[in-house]
Design a protein around this motif. Structure first.
Motif, PDB file in Angstrom:
ATOM      1  N   ALA A  58       0.848  -1.201   0.000  1.00 30.26           N
ATOM      2  CA  ALA A  58       0.000   0.000   0.000  1.00 30.26           C
ATOM      3  C   ALA A  58       0.882   1.250   0.000  1.00 30.26           C
ATOM      4  O   ALA A  58       1.492   1.590   1.010  1.00 30.26           O
ATOM      5  CB  ALA A  58      -0.927  -0.009   1.215  1.00 30.26           C
ATOM      6  N   LYS A  60       0.278   4.283   0.143  1.00 29.22           N
ATOM      7  CA  LYS A  60      -0.029   5.413   1.002  1.00 29.22           C
ATOM      8  C   LYS A  60       0.825   5.395   2.266  1.00 29.22           C
ATOM      9  O   LYS A  60       1.064   6.428   2.872  1.00 29.22           O
ATOM     10  CB  LYS A  60      -1.528   5.457   1.336  1.00 29.22           C
ATOM     11  N   ASP A  79      -0.819  -1.291  -4.153  1.00 33.06           N
ATOM     12  CA  ASP A  79      -2.183  -0.818  -3.925  1.00 33.06           C
ATOM     13  C   ASP A  79      -2.100   0.693  -3.973  1.00 33.06           C
ATOM     14  O   ASP A  79      -1.372   1.300  -3.183  1.00 33.06           O
ATOM     15  CB  ASP A  79      -2.668  -1.313  -2.555  1.00 33.06           C
ATOM     16  N   ILE A 162      -8.938   5.367  11.611  1.00 36.88           N
ATOM     17  CA  ILE A 162      -8.335   4.401  10.690  1.00 36.88           C
ATOM     18  C   ILE A 162      -9.130   3.104  10.631  1.00 36.88           C
ATOM     19  O   ILE A 162      -8.678   2.099  10.121  1.00 36.88           O
ATOM     20  CB  ILE A 162      -6.834   4.143  10.993  1.00 36.88           C
ATOM     21  N   HIS A 199     -11.429  -4.021   2.972  1.00 35.24           N
ATOM     22  CA  HIS A 199     -10.348  -3.520   3.840  1.00 35.24           C
ATOM     23  C   HIS A 199     -11.063  -2.979   5.061  1.00 35.24           C
ATOM     24  O   HIS A 199     -11.881  -2.067   4.936  1.00 35.24           O
ATOM     25  CB  HIS A 199      -9.552  -2.413   3.133  1.00 35.24           C
ATOM     26  N   SER A 202      -7.007  -0.294   9.859  1.00 31.70           N
ATOM     27  CA  SER A 202      -5.555  -0.329   9.919  1.00 31.70           C
ATOM     28  C   SER A 202      -5.111  -0.507  11.371  1.00 31.70           C
ATOM     29  O   SER A 202      -5.887  -0.225  12.296  1.00 31.70           O
ATOM     30  CB  SER A 202      -5.067   1.008   9.358  1.00 31.70           C
ATOM     31  N   GLY A 239      -3.921  -3.702   6.709  1.00 30.61           N
ATOM     32  CA  GLY A 239      -4.408  -3.480   8.064  1.00 30.61           C
ATOM     33  C   GLY A 239      -3.696  -4.189   9.192  1.00 30.61           C
ATOM     34  O   GLY A 239      -3.994  -3.927  10.361  1.00 30.61           O
ATOM     35  N   GLU A 273      -2.857  -6.248   0.846  1.00 30.45           N
ATOM     36  CA  GLU A 273      -2.399  -4.868   0.641  1.00 30.45           C
ATOM     37  C   GLU A 273      -1.724  -4.320   1.897  1.00 30.45           C
ATOM     38  O   GLU A 273      -2.163  -3.305   2.446  1.00 30.45           O
ATOM     39  CB  GLU A 273      -3.593  -3.980   0.284  1.00 30.45           C
ATOM     40  N   GLY A 275       0.648  -2.240   4.244  1.00 29.57           N
ATOM     41  CA  GLY A 275       1.444  -1.022   4.153  1.00 29.57           C
ATOM     42  C   GLY A 275       2.294  -0.917   5.410  1.00 29.57           C
ATOM     43  O   GLY A 275       3.492  -1.194   5.414  1.00 29.57           O
ATOM     44  N   ARG A 276       1.617  -0.580   6.505  1.00 28.94           N
ATOM     45  CA  ARG A 276       2.301  -0.345   7.774  1.00 28.94           C
ATOM     46  C   ARG A 276       3.178  -1.524   8.208  1.00 28.94           C
ATOM     47  O   ARG A 276       4.302  -1.336   8.663  1.00 28.94           O
ATOM     48  CB  ARG A 276       1.239  -0.090   8.852  1.00 28.94           C
ATOM     49  N   ARG A 312       1.182  11.732  13.076  1.00 35.26           N
ATOM     50  CA  ARG A 312       0.411  10.672  13.736  1.00 35.26           C
ATOM     51  C   ARG A 312       0.091  10.984  15.207  1.00 35.26           C
ATOM     52  O   ARG A 312      -1.060  10.789  15.620  1.00 35.26           O
ATOM     53  CB  ARG A 312       1.110   9.322  13.604  1.00 35.26           C
ATOM     54  N   TYR A 316      -3.859  11.240  15.655  1.00 33.85           N
ATOM     55  CA  TYR A 316      -4.499  10.048  16.239  1.00 33.85           C
ATOM     56  C   TYR A 316      -4.113   9.826  17.689  1.00 33.85           C
ATOM     57  O   TYR A 316      -4.383   8.755  18.234  1.00 33.85           O
ATOM     58  CB  TYR A 316      -4.098   8.780  15.480  1.00 33.85           C
ATOM     59  N   TYR A 371       3.244   6.097   7.091  1.00 32.33           N
ATOM     60  CA  TYR A 371       2.409   7.271   7.335  1.00 32.33           C
ATOM     61  C   TYR A 371       3.198   8.366   8.061  1.00 32.33           C
ATOM     62  O   TYR A 371       2.662   9.101   8.872  1.00 32.33           O
ATOM     63  CB  TYR A 371       1.133   6.889   8.108  1.00 32.33           C
ATOM     64  N   MET A 375       2.656  11.514   4.945  1.00 26.16           N
ATOM     65  CA  MET A 375       1.632  12.454   5.426  1.00 26.16           C
ATOM     66  C   MET A 375       2.247  13.807   5.775  1.00 26.16           C
ATOM     67  O   MET A 375       1.603  14.634   6.426  1.00 26.16           O
ATOM     68  CB  MET A 375       0.913  11.871   6.650  1.00 26.16           C
TER      69      MET A 375
HETATM   70  N1  LLP Z   1      -5.663  -0.983   1.497  1.00 24.47           N
HETATM   71  C1  LLP Z   1      -6.563   0.013   1.648  1.00 24.47           C
HETATM   72  C2  LLP Z   1      -7.744   0.031   0.777  1.00 24.47           C
HETATM   73  C3  LLP Z   1      -6.361   0.996   2.624  1.00 24.47           C
HETATM   74  O1  LLP Z   1      -7.255   1.967   2.759  1.00 24.47           O
HETATM   75  C4  LLP Z   1      -5.204   0.957   3.449  1.00 24.47           C
HETATM   76  C5  LLP Z   1      -4.968   1.978   4.447  1.00 24.47           C
HETATM   77  C6  LLP Z   1      -4.284  -0.097   3.240  1.00 24.47           C
HETATM   78  C7  LLP Z   1      -4.556  -1.046   2.262  1.00 24.47           C
HETATM   79  C8  LLP Z   1      -3.028  -0.242   4.030  1.00 24.47           C
HETATM   80  O2  LLP Z   1      -3.293  -0.445   5.371  1.00 24.47           O
HETATM   81  P1  LLP Z   1      -2.110  -0.816   6.387  1.00 24.47           P
HETATM   82  O3  LLP Z   1      -1.598  -2.195   6.053  1.00 24.47           O
HETATM   83  O4  LLP Z   1      -1.027   0.206   6.234  1.00 24.47           O
HETATM   84  O5  LLP Z   1      -2.754  -0.738   7.723  1.00 24.47           O
HETATM   85  N2  LLP Z   1      -2.678   7.325   8.353  1.00 24.47           N
HETATM   86  C9  LLP Z   1      -3.110   6.295   9.239  1.00 24.47           C
HETATM   87  C10 LLP Z   1      -3.428   5.010   8.512  1.00 24.47           C
HETATM   88  C11 LLP Z   1      -4.464   5.171   7.427  1.00 24.47           C
HETATM   89  C12 LLP Z   1      -4.695   3.895   6.656  1.00 24.47           C
HETATM   90  C13 LLP Z   1      -5.530   4.129   5.458  1.00 24.47           C
HETATM   91  N3  LLP Z   1      -5.728   2.977   4.646  1.00 24.47           N
HETATM   92  C14 LLP Z   1      -2.050   6.080  10.307  1.00 24.47           C
HETATM   93  O6  LLP Z   1      -1.047   6.791  10.302  1.00 24.47           O
HETATM   94  O7  LLP Z   1      -2.223   5.256  11.191  1.00 24.47           O
END
Ligand code: LLP
Length: 418
Positions: A58, A60, A79, A162, A199, A202, A239, A273, A275-276, A312, A316, A371, A375
């Motif tokens: 991911a 983002k 993603d 989140i 999804h 997170s 997530g 997907e 990311g974190r 962050r 949050y 993030y 961000m």
């Molecule tokens: N796929 C989709 C559709 C998503 O919306 C997200 C995260 C991911 C994958 C990746 O999720 P992860 O594996 O990273 O949890 N800025 C916030 C987190 C926002 C997450 C948004 N979507 C933070 O700093 O905690």
């Protein structure tokens, strides 16, 4: 696990002394570990080895091109949630057939760009979007590959900002409407149904919500099949959480162990997907102590990084561990670690017990790889931080620190002001 550890009294990123890196690259500085990043990516690959899958990182969480290239070379997909992220992924060499595109607000230009790039699939979030994609695909004379993002109405027990999988959220389509939407998609001439996407949020630290959501998705796939709609891809979203503080997060192996028995009864390809969980603990933000200030029985440690660099904690109330780059034997003090920005919300820690640092000391804000930079902003006229990738004892600047000129480069002064 990560590769930011003390050797004697100094913090190292792999085999490079953080203090030495900062001498050359300055602060605030993001430092990433090549080894951690690879280990985390491979943990997913290995965990799901026994079942057809695509790991779509991911973007983002972190979209530095060098890091993306590294992941792409290992075989990662992507993603993305915008035309910009799609551009980054393609630039970094991620094959288009491994790119999935989510987001509730894709513009027509973005949809056309993704169609022309021949991405794996759109994760579609509304019937309006579905119809728009159909129209654009028709204009281009192609069939648009899609999954519908369903909202399984599952609580991910994470921060409300989140969490995304509940009915009240803007994401996806309600589970009970899924069949209706799939039938609609099936009727559209330029749409090709490929998958189901979900999804739920997170920083999820339990396996159970993933299992619960997958069960609902599999039931939907069966239901679709009975209607003559064949699904090829099940996209589980991202997530998986990471340890920021004391929390224990499941290893990808545990996730796989819970999921594979359910899905292996079918002939799908699984998409994940993360990311974190790949990049979060592969990065730190190093900052310098500018001033110490005591007032109203409070003690502030004022550092040169701000909420514009890592938002962050402000956004949050997120916990990030803070460690001295050079171990310090100063007396324990309870401090607020704050940035230079003109907002009371500009803090990295409140009421934190630290060995009292001194002016000029370096502090490492841990678990900042996800993030963090992605961000960051220029709020308060602040140049964005530099980024460095460490590999063994070597380090590479993977993004130069912005300059003041960068901040005004795109600005135009209207003629009447000349
Ligand atoms: N796929 C989709 C559709 C998503 O919306 C997200 C995260 C991911 C994958 C990746 O999720 P992860 O594996 O990273 O949890 N800025 C916030 C987190 C926002 C997450 C948004 N979507 C933070 O700093 O905690």
């Amino acid at each position: 696990m990560h590769d930011f550890q003390y050797k004697k009294s100094g913090l190292y990123a792999e085999d490079a002394a953080v203090g030495k890196i900062v001498e050359q690259a300055g602060t605030p500085l993001y430092i990433y570990s090549h080894r951690t990043l690879l280990r985390h990516y491979k943990a997913f690959e290995e965990a799901f080895d026994g079942y057809p899958h695509v790991i779509c990182f991911a973007l983002k969480a972190n979209s530095n091109l060098a890091l993306l290239k590294l992941l792409a070379e290992e075989g990662s997909g992507a993603d993305v949630v915008s035309g910009g992220e799609l551009f980054f992924a393609l630039k970094a060499g991620v094959p288009a057939e491994k790119i999935v595109y989510a987001g509730v607000g894709k513009t027509e230009e973005e949809i056309a760009y993704a169609l022309k790039s021949r991405i794996l699939m759109f994760n579609v979030e509304s019937s309006d979007e579905l119809e728009t994609i159909d129209k654009i695909a028709g204009g281009l004379g192609v069939k648009a590959p899609i999954a519908l993002r369903v909202n399984p109405n599952i609580s991910a027990s994470t921060h409300p900002y989140i969490s995304t999988g509940l009915k009240k959220h803007k994401f996806g389509i309600p589970m009970e409407k899924a069949l209706e939407y799939y039938c609609l998609a099936d009727k559209l001439r330029n749409i090709k149904i490929l998958g189901i996407h979900k999804h739920i949020g997170s920083q999820i630290t339990k396996v159970a919500p993933f299992v619960e959501a997958l069960k609902k998705v599999l039931a939907l796939a069966e239901n679709l099949k009975s209607q003559g709609i064949e699904i090829k891809y099940i996209d589980m979203g991202g997530g998986l959480g990471i340890p920021y503080n004391e929390e224990v997060s499941p290893h990808p192996k545990e996730l796989a162990k819970a999921i594979i028995p359910l899905i292996k009864l079918y002939d799908f390809t699984l998409i994940l997907e993360p990311g974190r969980s790949i990049v979060g603990n592969a990065g730190i933000l190093v900052t310098k102590v500018l001033y110490l200030k005591k007032q109203h029985r409070k003690e502030f440690v004022i550092v040169d990084a701000g909420m514009n660099d890592l938002i962050r904690p402000s956004l949050y109330d997120a916990y990030h561990h803070i460690q001295p780059v050079r171990r310090n034997k100063g007396p324990l003090a309870v401090v607020d670690v704050v940035g230079p920005i003109c907002e009371s919300g500009d803090f990295f820690a409140k009421g934190r017990k630290l060995n009292r640092p001194q002016r000029g000391d370096l502090l490492a804000i841990m678990s900042a790889g996800a993030y963090g930079f992605s961000m960051s902003s220029n709020y308060n006229g602040r140049t964005r931080a530099a980024e460095v990738l460490v590999k063994g004892k070597d380090f590479f600047v993977i993004r130069e620190r912005e300059t003041y000129n960068d901040l005004i480069e795109d600005v135009k002064i209207p003629g009447f002001l000349k």
